[in-house]
Design an enzyme around this catalytic site. Structure first.
Site, PDB file in Angstrom:
ATOM      1  N   LYS A  79     -14.557   8.417  -3.674  1.00 18.92           N
ATOM      2  CA  LYS A  79     -15.790   8.759  -2.945  1.00 18.92           C
ATOM      3  C   LYS A  79     -16.337  10.112  -3.414  1.00 18.92           C
ATOM      4  O   LYS A  79     -17.543  10.278  -3.617  1.00 18.92           O
ATOM      5  CB  LYS A  79     -15.509   8.793  -1.430  1.00 18.92           C
ATOM      6  CG  LYS A  79     -15.128   7.435  -0.870  1.00 18.92           C
ATOM      7  CD  LYS A  79     -14.481   7.502   0.526  1.00 18.92           C
ATOM      8  CE  LYS A  79     -13.785   6.179   0.829  1.00 18.92           C
ATOM      9  NZ  LYS A  79     -12.839   6.251   1.969  1.00 18.92           N
TER      10      LYS A  79
ATOM     11  N   HIS B 125       0.795  -1.230   0.000  1.00 21.57           N
ATOM     12  CA  HIS B 125       0.000   0.000   0.000  1.00 21.57           C
ATOM     13  C   HIS B 125       0.823   1.274   0.000  1.00 21.57           C
ATOM     14  O   HIS B 125       0.267   2.363   0.148  1.00 21.57           O
ATOM     15  CB  HIS B 125      -0.929   0.052   1.210  1.00 21.57           C
ATOM     16  CG  HIS B 125      -1.995  -0.992   1.202  1.00 21.57           C
ATOM     17  ND1 HIS B 125      -3.254  -0.772   0.690  1.00 21.57           N
ATOM     18  CD2 HIS B 125      -1.978  -2.268   1.634  1.00 21.57           C
ATOM     19  CE1 HIS B 125      -3.975  -1.871   0.826  1.00 21.57           C
ATOM     20  NE2 HIS B 125      -3.225  -2.799   1.398  1.00 21.57           N
TER      21      HIS B 125
ATOM     22  N   THR C 132      -8.410   6.662  -2.027  1.00 23.60           N
ATOM     23  CA  THR C 132      -9.773   6.123  -2.151  1.00 23.60           C
ATOM     24  C   THR C 132     -10.781   7.235  -1.914  1.00 23.60           C
ATOM     25  O   THR C 132     -11.903   7.178  -2.421  1.00 23.60           O
ATOM     26  CB  THR C 132     -10.013   4.975  -1.152  1.00 23.60           C
ATOM     27  OG1 THR C 132      -9.484   5.360   0.124  1.00 23.60           O
ATOM     28  CG2 THR C 132      -9.345   3.699  -1.612  1.00 23.60           C
TER      29      THR C 132
ATOM     30  N   LYS D 134      -8.194  13.985   4.527  1.00 19.79           N
ATOM     31  CA  LYS D 134      -7.332  12.803   4.474  1.00 19.79           C
ATOM     32  C   LYS D 134      -6.306  12.946   5.602  1.00 19.79           C
ATOM     33  O   LYS D 134      -6.207  14.002   6.209  1.00 19.79           O
ATOM     34  CB  LYS D 134      -6.614  12.692   3.126  1.00 19.79           C
ATOM     35  CG  LYS D 134      -5.968  14.016   2.668  1.00 19.79           C
ATOM     36  CD  LYS D 134      -5.332  13.910   1.302  1.00 19.79           C
ATOM     37  CE  LYS D 134      -6.299  13.993   0.142  1.00 19.79           C
ATOM     38  NZ  LYS D 134      -6.424  12.769  -0.640  1.00 19.79           N
ATOM     39  N   ARG D 135      -5.543  11.872   5.881  1.00 25.73           N
ATOM     40  CA  ARG D 135      -4.467  11.987   6.870  1.00 25.73           C
ATOM     41  C   ARG D 135      -3.570  13.168   6.507  1.00 25.73           C
ATOM     42  O   ARG D 135      -3.397  13.473   5.328  1.00 25.73           O
ATOM     43  CB  ARG D 135      -3.600  10.720   6.872  1.00 25.73           C
ATOM     44  CG  ARG D 135      -4.186   9.549   7.599  1.00 25.73           C
ATOM     45  CD  ARG D 135      -3.210   8.380   7.602  1.00 25.73           C
ATOM     46  NE  ARG D 135      -2.875   7.980   6.251  1.00 25.73           N
ATOM     47  CZ  ARG D 135      -1.653   7.764   5.803  1.00 25.73           C
ATOM     48  NH1 ARG D 135      -0.606   7.882   6.607  1.00 25.73           N
ATOM     49  NH2 ARG D 135      -1.442   7.408   4.554  1.00 25.73           N
TER      50      ARG D 135
ATOM     51  N   LYS E  50       1.022  14.433   0.779  1.00 22.27           N
ATOM     52  CA  LYS E  50      -0.346  14.731   0.326  1.00 22.27           C
ATOM     53  C   LYS E  50      -0.535  16.225   0.048  1.00 22.27           C
ATOM     54  O   LYS E  50      -1.522  16.652  -0.530  1.00 22.27           O
ATOM     55  CB  LYS E  50      -1.364  14.244   1.358  1.00 22.27           C
ATOM     56  CG  LYS E  50      -1.374  12.710   1.506  1.00 22.27           C
ATOM     57  CD  LYS E  50      -2.373  12.262   2.543  1.00 22.27           C
ATOM     58  CE  LYS E  50      -2.331  10.780   2.825  1.00 22.27           C
ATOM     59  NZ  LYS E  50      -3.045   9.961   1.806  1.00 22.27           N
TER      60      LYS E  50
HETATM   61  C1  26V Z   1       2.315   5.243   6.746  1.00 22.48           C
HETATM   62  C2  26V Z   1       3.302   6.018   7.306  1.00 22.48           C
HETATM   63  C3  26V Z   1       3.597   5.866   8.725  1.00 22.48           C
HETATM   64  C4  26V Z   1       4.871   6.531   9.144  1.00 22.48           C
HETATM   65  C5  26V Z   1       5.062   7.859   8.500  1.00 22.48           C
HETATM   66  C6  26V Z   1       5.067   7.755   7.026  1.00 22.48           C
HETATM   67  C7  26V Z   1       3.969   6.928   6.504  1.00 22.48           C
HETATM   68  C8  26V Z   1       3.606   7.062   5.204  1.00 22.48           C
HETATM   69  C9  26V Z   1       2.615   6.297   4.661  1.00 22.48           C
HETATM   70  C10 26V Z   1       1.982   5.374   5.437  1.00 22.48           C
HETATM   71  C11 26V Z   1       0.908   4.605   4.765  1.00 22.48           C
HETATM   72  C12 26V Z   1       0.831   3.188   5.157  1.00 22.48           C
HETATM   73  C13 26V Z   1      -0.046   2.405   4.282  1.00 22.48           C
HETATM   74  C14 26V Z   1      -1.294   3.113   3.836  1.00 22.48           C
HETATM   75  O1  26V Z   1      -2.154   3.476   4.610  1.00 22.48           O
HETATM   76  N1  26V Z   1      -1.427   3.279   2.532  1.00 22.48           N
HETATM   77  C15 26V Z   1      -2.616   3.823   1.889  1.00 22.48           C
HETATM   78  O2  26V Z   1      -3.386   2.721   1.453  1.00 22.48           O
HETATM   79  C16 26V Z   1      -4.556   3.125   0.776  1.00 22.48           C
HETATM   80  C17 26V Z   1      -5.346   1.878   0.460  1.00 22.48           C
HETATM   81  O3  26V Z   1      -4.645   1.100  -0.453  1.00 22.48           O
HETATM   82  C18 26V Z   1      -4.199   3.919  -0.461  1.00 22.48           C
HETATM   83  O4  26V Z   1      -5.381   4.329  -1.091  1.00 22.48           O
HETATM   84  C19 26V Z   1      -3.358   5.121  -0.090  1.00 22.48           C
HETATM   85  O5  26V Z   1      -2.920   5.777  -1.266  1.00 22.48           O
HETATM   86  C20 26V Z   1      -2.163   4.691   0.733  1.00 22.48           C
HETATM   87  O6  26V Z   1      -1.456   5.816   1.245  1.00 22.48           O
END
Ligand code: 26V
Length: 793
Positions: free
Chosen positions: A645, A345, A641, A533-534, A539
């Site tokens: 929406k 992901h 996602t 979003k987060r 982003k």
């Molecule tokens: C987590 C973290 C945690 C530490 C700081 C940096 C960082 C950067 C990214 C993440 C994301 C972890 C995985 C995640 O949530 N990915 C999301 O998954 C969605 C479903 O597939 C996707 O639509 C998003 O684009 C993706 O960011």
């Protein structure tokens, strides 16, 4: 119970009075909410039992392992999926109870951060709605994602407490408790048939399952989400026992404990093993009790690994098959490899999990041994393919440089590896995972994400749902691709008029909510421009807020400048330890303070930061949006996602060619979306070769210069709060290309504003094209692809 109005109302009142020993007239909304939900749960139970029975005969089942499930509220969604929503609404109305008020009592089940967890929840809905045997396995965190409180524009985190009043949608199954071992050592036993290993002197943690029904649309299939809770049974005031109890319960206490120190890292690793060990045990028990054979487990069961968090399921299944059921390595590996599939992901390297061996080995000694063996065999097969290429083998190894690399383990132990949007999968194949792709190209495939239109359209936007039903029939509810029928109405003025009235209704509802929550009066005829979003640097909420500040400057300093009124709406949580992201939240607040109160921009530019963004708030915000901001630095957003929406609710995207935006563009056509900025290859080329100097943009673009200077000249604050942001853009060379994309973004936004203002009819057509093209982004489509191409169910 739900057969006619009279018996429903009687039962409802009687239960209310019996449960709470009060008269119906004195009952509270909370008591009414619990009573109604309990009735719904009971109503579900017979179909739940039946689904379980039916699935025993089923050829193959899927289990979706995920550290996050972001479910949101369930009462309204369950009623919709049971086909009871409108009926119950009117029966309650008859006794002066507004169903929406009861729904608003329900706490969100917020066991996730964002896209990854919400995707898991959408997938569960699609699996059940299409009658597929697919179940979720997760952790029952006592506290979900923190509750965000804004204090003077700063984010504060409060512990979230969704279980405070008990939770109606779960069933505790103590009889199915299993034990999960940690620490201890590995005993080697020599036997005639070879060497056997046993994990000894372990500390055991009880994993107690709580089952939640997942009601499919139509109510015929009720699958299960099993969430594990960590418990101890000992009662003692002995200090050691108390500490053990505290350490144990900590495993299911918080989603994502702070892992900046070793103690936190151990806890996270414990959570991961806890989830997979308990889940594998219960999957195997069920398989055996259905008369299944272990050697053919993979023919009856598919296990999906959602990102790397549950990847220890691979060595855990190996362990169970070999140590508990005496399969040979080769037999166990054959079963394991064919059972697991893995989804990636993110490509951000800081998010790729690696565990230091010094932490891993003592906590999970037997699992570590098995990973060593997997690694040795994997490296041997690499050697056969690339003899002598030590560097490559070291880069691809599962254990190297004192770390266990979870993504490498996932790839080695799965028969399928997928990305979540076409562009993302291409980036995995050609860059991030290129050497793995060269080695085993057949494993790699794409599954573009989707969203359940039952929540994001039927539930969140009843007004649009009725308009669609009367226009194109009800078929889209079960087959979202029927939304394409709407394209026939793109030139129909009567339809366009109705559509714009629906949007206005949703904007009025949000306007009221914003007034209640933020005390801000927004103009519902202004453009609702939304980024929710987060919060993360990639982003680029920063690009959005700098653009707002630039608009402010243009209004103040360019007499001929004109723009249509806009309301910029933000919602975002920043990870508690992510200082930079939290500072951007403060910046949004400070810019809001400035532009909302300046007489020259008041009513023209309004900025609203909505506190505590979560699923239930998204359901209010998304249907009211005119513009959907999807502006990540190209190549960084795996899919997104939220973008889907918004599209389904008739918002028009302003976005980069990143993640699923690329595929959204294909559906809308270039005239119905505002694409701007660097492309993924360009970003990756700069990342690789350099050549970008953010300072040049500061020096050559007066608007950028004036706007950036305001970060540090006292316009926004006098404490130097935004120096870090200023530095990140200039002296640290703007890692996410905010300045490079700034002018392109400004001009895309201007184009959007112009059409909205000068050509409302064209805007409405754009809305239609977005809705009619959105069907492909239903998670039903995604799940069909997983089911037929990966899981073979
Ligand atoms: C987590 C973290 C945690 C530490 C700081 C940096 C960082 C950067 C990214 C993440 C994301 C972890 C995985 C995640 O949530 N990915 C999301 O998954 C969605 C479903 O597939 C996707 O639509 C998003 O684009 C993706 O960011």
């Amino acid at each position: 119970m739900f057969s006619d109005q009279k018996s429903f109302q009687e039962t409802f009142k009687k239960r209310l009075e019996q449960s709470y020993s009060i008269s119906f007239d004195d009952s509270t909304r909370a008591q009414q909410f619990v009573t109604l939900s309990q009735m719904v749960r009971e109503h579900i139970s017979s179909e739940w039992i039946e689904t379980n029975e039916r699935q025993r005969q089923e050829k193959k089942q899927t289990y979706y392992l995920s550290i996050e499930f972001l479910l949101g509220r369930l009462l309204g969604q369950n009623l919709i999926n049971l086909g009871l929503y409108e009926t119950i609404q009117s029966w309650l109305d008859d006794i002066d109870i507004p169903l929406e008020e009861l729904e608003d009592i329900e706490p969100d089940a917020g066991l996730g951060n964002g896209g990854l967890g919400r995707l898991a929840a959408c997938f569960l809905d699609s699996l059940a709605s299409m009658g597929l045997p697919g179940h979720g396995c997760g952790i029952r965190y006592k506290h979900g994602l923190f509750e965000q409180k804004m204090v003077n524009g700063f984010q504060m985190e409060l512990p979230e407490n969704w279980l405070r009043y008990g939770y109606v949608w779960e069933v505790r199954k103590s009889d199915l408790t299993v034990e999960v071992p940690f620490w201890g050592s590995v005993d080697v036993v020599e036997r005639e048939d070879g060497v056997k290993f046993r994990h000894v002197d372990a500390e055991y943690v009880k994993a107690v399952p709580y089952d939640m029904p997942v009601v499919g649309y139509g109510g015929k299939t009720v699958n299960t989400l099993r969430l594990w809770s960590a418990e101890t049974s000992s009662f003692s005031l002995n200090q050691d026992v108390l500490k053990y109890k505290k350490d144990t319960e900590a495993i299911s206490e918080f989603l994502y404990p702070d892992d900046s120190n070793d103690e936190g890292k151990i806890l996270r690793l414990k959570q991961q093993y806890f989830l997979v060990s308990a889940s594998i045990r219960s999957i195997i028990q069920r398989h055996l009790s259905n008369g299944g054979e272990l050697r053919s487990l993979h023919e009856r069961i598919a296990i999906h690994i959602n990102d790397t968090h549950p990847v220890l399921a691979i060595p855990e299944l190996m362990r169970v098959l070999m140590d508990d059921y005496q399969l040979s390595w080769d037999d166990a590996w054959h079963v394991t490899e064919n059972t697991f599939a893995y989804t990636n992901h993110t490509t951000l390297s800081e998010a790729l999990e690696r565990w230091p061996i010094r932490i891993f080995r003592p906590l999970l000694p037997r699992i570590y041994m098995i990973i060593q063996e997997i690694n040795e065999r994997f490296c041997k097969s690499l050697w056969d393919q690339y003899p002598g290429d030590w560097d490559r083998i070291e880069r691809m190894a599962i254990i190297a440089k004192d770390e266990v690399r979870m993504a490498h383990l996932a790839i080695a132990g799965s028969h399928s590896v997928n990305g979540v949007a076409r562009l993302h999968t291409e980036i995995l194949k050609n860059r991030e995972m290129n050497e793995f792709y060269q080695f085993q190209p057949a494993k790699f495939n794409n599954k573009t994400n989707g969203i359940t239109h039952r929540r994001w359209l039927l539930k969140a936007n009843p007004e649009l749902t009725s308009l669609l039903s009367e226009t194109i029939g009800e078929g889209f509810k079960t087959d979202a691709t029927e939304l394409s029928k709407l394209a026939l109405y793109v030139e129909d003025p009567a339809f366009l008029e109705k559509l714009s009235r629906v949007k206005r209704k949703r904007k009025d509802i949000l306007t009221k909510l914003i007034y209640e929550r933020n005390g801000i009066k927004v103009d519902p005829t202004s453009i609702f421009d939304v980024q929710v979003k987060r919060l993360h640097a990639y982003k680029r909420q920063l690009l959005n807020v700098l653009h707002i500040l630039a608009l402010y400057n243009k209004v103040k300093h360019e007499p001929s400048f004109h723009m249509p009124p806009r309301t910029f709406i933000f919602g975002a949580k920043a990870s508690p330890g992510y200082f930079y992201a939290k500072r951007i939240i403060k910046l949004i607040d400070s810019v809001a303070e400035l532009v909302n109160n300046d007489p020259e921009t008041k009513g023209l530019i309004t900025v609203v930061f909505m506190e505590n963004y979560r699923v239930s708030l998204a359901e209010y915000i998304i249907p009211a949006a005119d513009i959907s901001e999807q502006i990540s630095t190209a190549s960084k957003e795996a899919s997104g996602t939220g973008n889907m929406k918004f599209m389904m609710n008739g918002a028009v995207t302003v976005g980069t060619l990143d993640g699923a935006n690329v595929e959204i563009l294909e559906q809308t056509g270039p005239d119905n979306i505002f694409i701007f900025g660097l492309k993924a290859e360009e970003v990756m080329a700069f990342d690789r070769d350099g050549g970008y100097r953010s300072m040049d943009y500061y020096h050559h673009d007066p608007l950028i210069r004036r706007t950036l200077d305001q970060l540090v000249d006292g316009t926004l604050d006098d404490k130097g709060l935004f120096g870090v942001i200023y530095e990140s853009l200039l002296s640290e060379n703007d890692q996410y290309f905010v300045l490079k994309d700034f002018e392109a973004y400004r001009s895309a936004q201007e184009a959007a504003g112009r059409i909205y203002e000068k050509n409302p009819q064209q805007w409405r057509k754009m809305m239609v094209k977005n809705i009619s093209g959105s069907g492909i982004f239903s998670s039903d489509r995604t799940i069909k692809e997983y089911a037929s191409e990966i899981w073979k169910i």
